[in-house]
Design an enzyme around this catalytic site. Sequence first.
Site, short mmCIF file in Angstrom:
data_model
loop_
_atom_site.label_atom_id
_atom_site.label_comp_id
_atom_site.label_asym_id
_atom_site.label_seq_id
_atom_site.Cartn_x
_atom_site.Cartn_y
_atom_site.Cartn_z
N HIS A 109 0.74 -1.11 -0.07
CA HIS A 109 -0.69 -0.10 0.03
C HIS A 109 0.72 1.63 -0.19
CE1 HIS A 109 0.48 -0.58 4.09
NE2 HIS A 109 -0.80 -1.68 4.21
N ASN A 146 0.86 4.62 2.33
CA ASN A 146 0.11 4.63 3.75
C ASN A 146 1.28 3.63 4.59
OD1 ASN A 146 -2.29 4.20 1.02
ND2 ASN A 146 -2.57 5.77 2.94
N GLY A 150 -9.98 6.73 -2.33
CA GLY A 150 -10.22 7.86 -1.90
C GLY A 150 -9.52 9.01 -0.06
N ASP A 164 -7.16 -4.58 0.29
CA ASP A 164 -7.41 -3.83 2.22
C ASP A 164 -7.82 -4.00 2.95
OD1 ASP A 164 -5.28 -4.17 3.88
OD2 ASP A 164 -4.93 -2.01 4.53
N ALA A 177 -6.84 2.41 9.30
CA ALA A 177 -7.37 0.28 9.43
C ALA A 177 -7.96 -0.69 8.70
CB ALA A 177 -8.23 0.09 11.33
N GLY A 178 -7.15 -0.59 7.53
CA GLY A 178 -7.81 -1.01 5.77
C GLY A 178 -9.11 -0.05 5.92
ZN LIG Z 1 -3.15 -5.12 5.29
#
Ligand SMILES: [Zn+2]
Length: 375
Positions: free
Chosen positions: A210, A213, A243, A268, A303-304
């Site tokens: 990711h 992030n 987004g 994710d 968180a995800g």
């Molecule tokens: Zn993850």
Amino acid sequence: MTTLTNANLVLPDGVHDGSLRIEDGRIAAVSPASPPPGDDIVDLGGRHVVPGFVDIHVHGGAGASYQAGRDDEVRKGVAFHRAAGTTTTMASLVTGDRRDLADAVSRLADLAADGLIAGIHLEGPYLSPARCGAHDPDLLRPPDRDEFRRLVALGRGHVRMITLAPELPGALDLVRDAVDAGVIAAVGHTEAPGETARAAFEAGARVATHLFNAMRPLHHREGGPIAAALGDPRVTVELINDGVHVEPAVARLAFAAAGTARVALITDAMAAAGMGDGDYRLGVMDVEVRAGRATLAGGGSIAGSTITMADGFRRAVTHVGLPIEKAAEAASLTPARALGIDSRTGSLEPGKDADLLVLGPDLTVERVMKNGHWL
Ligand SMILES: [Zn+2]
């Protein structure tokens, strides 16, 4: 035998009117001269057909956690994402203690052997405490080659990826162990300077987890892992295109820098995907979802996500501005190639599995075919 006619086929080189012949679960031909007599003919009325999505980073959905859920719950989560177009999925595990990870890996290895999931992604536990995101900081640990070897053995060939922070002591050795074991090493949850990230890619790491992030941000005098990953043609970068994690202007930058051949859309997603607002768990952490946004309970790190691949794909067209065939590449062929399964899936080409989606006019997923069977 089935022939899908009157379709707008989203092929790697663009969108073409045509037909697809499906035989024995595979794509037998793209736009054959005429369907052989005896085929079932399905007229798609000009709808777009895209390859099924490949999600290489996802923790659950429909209330189910791939880490904690019983087999039937994992199946429910996979079915939820499949109905939204994910025909190939990894199961990602957040940081847990030794026993939790070992149990989850052995359980998920059975489901991978059954073909339900394409493999297991260990997201941790060898991550930077400074960039732990929604991982329990108390359970993070330095790279442990013996533990990793045991997890790979328990996974019986189905541990396919590990995310780690390359600045931790012994991390580069673990990257090399992963490569030797046929496990994709991914750089993420990291505070590494660019030099250390580049060393990880030199050692064989091939994915950035990711991008943007839970990693040191891009600075013009220290590009960190972001510049290192975007600048390395061997590296695929994951992008959570919801987004919330990454705004469209920054997603556009990533696509401009690396192209759709190196940006893989991921969800994710956690258990809350498809469930609406409420309180959930991600590993051992409490997570609250408000207005579709998942954060650690009590305020804190995001968180995800709660999206599906269909959402990320659609936003890539509507918000990021990619042509549909480029968005499809980022959602399907690129992640398939990162996993090394692009000879089987990821595009509408003869010989590949008949994993495909029929889209509605607003790019919603209307029908899903996996291995030649409609869901
Ligand atoms: Zn993850």
